[in-house]
Design a protein around this motif. Structure first.
Motif: not given
Ligand code: RIB
Length: 301
Positions: A39, A42, A242, A245
């Motif tokens: 997270k 991203n 993502a 994110d």
């Molecule tokens: O929000 C998505 C992310 O959550 C992924 O990339 C994974 O690594 C987790 O952290």
């Protein structure tokens, strides 16, 4: 104004499945992808792609140097990214099926962040800077306290939500970013409808800014007595990884660029709707220019 994102870095192992694996079941995946994610990563990339000045602080193991190059490739400053050669980088096992995902995390180096690294990083930040943090690294309580003491604005994305969140000094947080599951837990809400969860969040945290994202149900913003509802943009979803994110990074970057909450929410919703149309995490996040171009082709739902 600069953003310090103190966040996780994970190697994502993504398996597209015929259906989510049941207890006692063994099944073959339809495909496999190895991506850079987390997270933290991203959100740094989403911020940078939307034009913000971002510093990524975090921790990787001997196998994680690729994250440094990757972040730098997007213009993210990695001065505060620490390598512990004795450790392993965090990773995630992600099952995707029918546009949904399930994630198993192994924290690795993300869980070795302690007070010394936090102090060493925060010494270069202060009043007017923004701290962005998710719930995937260690040391969060101390980090929130110290950043608040320095006058930084604190944005806490409580993903993935767990009980530990309530042991942190939440009074230090200026803006909470949550999805409906996280929001429900954070508010202690008995409701499942996102609009009711948002009402409960506002009641519990009336002095904070709040963002609740709820996928196809849209997203809500609250701040200083004002609420904004942003409908989602209907698209064909390939992978939701993502999406949240992207929303967080794009929203913050637009606000930092002087945008009002309404504009930031609209562009963030558009950006997430673009992310879900592609497989993977960081690589599926659009730039702000791409979002603005895409907006010309779309009408709100
Ligand atoms: O929000 C998505 C992310 O959550 C992924 O990339 C994974 O690594 C987790 O952290």
């Amino acid at each position: 104004m600069k953003v310090l994102n103190f966040g996780s870095l994970n190697i994502d192992h993504v398996y597209n499945m015929p259906h989510f694996t049941e207890p006692k079941e063994t099944q073959s995946s339809l495909s496999y992808l190895r991506n850079l994610g987390g997270k933290g990563l991203n959100q740094s990339i989403a911020l940078a792609k939307a034009g913000a000045e971002v510093y990524h602080a975090g921790r990787i193991g001997a196998d994680g140097e690729i994250f440094r190059t990757y972040l730098e490739g997007y213009g993210v400053n990695t001065r505060y990214l620490v390598t512990n050669p004795e450790s392993v980088t965090g990773h995630a096992i992600i099952e995707t099926s029918d546009g949904e995902n399930r994630i198993i995390l192994y924290g690795g180096a993300n869980q070795e962040i302690g007070e010394a690294q936090i102090d060493e990083t925060l010494k270069d930040f202060g009043q007017g800077d923004i701290l962005l943090v998710q719930n995937e690294i260690s040391g969060r309580g101390y980090l929130l306290e110290q950043a608040h003491a320095k006058g930084m604005m604190i944005v806490f994305n409580t993903a993935p939500m767990n009980e530990k969140v309530f042991s942190y000094p939440l009074s230090c947080v200026d803006l909470f970013v949550v999805n409906e599951v996280e929001g429900r837990a954070l508010a202690g809400s008995a409701h499942t409808e996102p609009n009711r969860i948002m009402e409960d969040l506002i009641q519990k945290y009336p002095d904070k800014e709040l963002i609740l994202t709820a996928g196809t149900d849209g997203a809500w913003y609250y701040g200083k007595g004002k609420t904004v509802y942003q409908p989602s943009f209907p698209v064909k979803t390939v992978d939701t990884t993502a999406a949240g994110d992207t929303f967080t990074g794009c929203y913050l970057a637009v606000r930092l660029g002087g945008g009002l909450p309404e504009e930031a929410m609209r562009l963030a919703a558009l950006a997430s709707s673009m992310t879900v149309q592609k497989a993977g995490a960081a690589q599926s996040i659009p730039t702000l220019d791409q979002v603005r171009e895409y907006e010309k082709t779309k009408n709100p739902a």
